[in-house]
Scaffold this motif. Structure first.
Motif, PDB file in Angstrom:
ATOM      1  N   ALA A   8       0.829  -1.206   0.000  1.00  0.00           N
ATOM      2  CA  ALA A   8       0.000   0.000   0.000  1.00  0.00           C
ATOM      3  C   ALA A   8       0.865   1.260   0.000  1.00  0.00           C
ATOM      4  CB  ALA A   8      -0.926  -0.007   1.215  1.00  0.00           C
ATOM      5  N   THR A  53       2.605   1.580  -3.464  1.00  0.00           N
ATOM      6  CA  THR A  53       1.642   1.998  -4.483  1.00  0.00           C
ATOM      7  C   THR A  53       1.326   3.482  -4.359  1.00  0.00           C
ATOM      8  OG1 THR A  53       0.649  -0.213  -4.545  1.00  0.00           O
ATOM      9  CG2 THR A  53      -0.676   1.610  -5.409  1.00  0.00           C
ATOM     10  N   SER A  54       1.169   3.943  -3.125  1.00  0.00           N
ATOM     11  CA  SER A  54       0.899   5.361  -2.897  1.00  0.00           C
ATOM     12  C   SER A  54       2.059   6.222  -3.374  1.00  0.00           C
ATOM     13  CB  SER A  54       0.637   5.606  -1.407  1.00  0.00           C
ATOM     14  OG  SER A  54       0.452   6.981  -1.147  1.00  0.00           O
TER      15      SER A  54
END
Length: 210
Positions: free
Chosen positions: A196, A199-200
């Motif tokens: 996460a 990806t951010s």
């Protein structure tokens, strides 16, 4: 129409060291148009940037600080641009830049920090409002975390608030090859927390390069 990338390049080429603060860009709106907000954390002499050369009192009141109008780029019969702002002058000629002179907030005391707070919150007094005016603007746009990005190590006050935003600070290190980025993405794919975060970070990197 000028692109966001070209605008930032022109601003950097024309203004250089005067632009010492974070740059904020709104994206993912209903069109390809962008709004770029540049905060000048340092000082900027407005009368030397947009010079009122035709004012009869300009030269006498400014003295040695006065800009020689023969070296400046004339905007009209009253104002001229500082000779260093060559790229900005080109933007003006192409109707991609305008100047608003003698505009200020209602704050009249002499604290730089209090004045900066008023500038970024849009309040009428320091520390009156807790969020930034740009964040309130973002909240009125279509819901997406990619609506706004601050090109800075941290999100400046102007963009802080309830609306979700992101930030991106380019590294001084050499650019990582695409193959390495793909391999790291594959490495983190099975990790719920790192995937996460990665990806951010990649989303912010892509938005900054848009």
């Amino acid at each position: 129409m000028i692109t966001r990338r070209n605008f930032l390049w022109c601003a950097g080429a024309g203004v250089g060291a005067m632009l010492v603060g974070p740059r904020i860009a709104l994206a993912s709106v209903e069109s390809e148009r962008r709004f770029v907000f540049v905060i000048q954390r340092g000082a900027a002499d407005g009368l030397n940037i947009v010079v009122p050369y035709a004012d009869p009192a300009y030269a006498s009141l400014r003295g040695a600080l006065a800009i020689d109008s023969s070296t400046a780029t004339k905007l009209d019969g009253t104002f001229a641009l500082h000779p260093s702002l060559v790229e900005t002058a080109k933007m003006y000629a192409a109707q991609q830049a305008l100047f608003v002179h003698a505009v200020a907030s209602p704050y009249r005391d002499r604290s730089h920090f209090d004045g900066q707070n008023v500038l970024e919150t849009g309040g009428t007094a320091p520390y009156q409002i807790k969020d930034g005016w740009l964040n309130r603007l973002v909240s009125m746009l279509p819901a997406s975390r990619a609506n706004a990005i601050a090109l800075a190590p941290t999100v400046p006050l102007a963009l802080r608030g309830r609306a979700e935003v992101t930030s991106y600070a380019p590294s001084a290190l050499p650019q990582a090859p695409d193959d390495l980025l793909v391999r790291v993405s594959q490495l983190y794919a099975g990790d719920a927390q790192l995937h996460a975060l990665w990806t951010s970070a990649m989303d912010a990197r892509g938005l900054a390069a848009d």
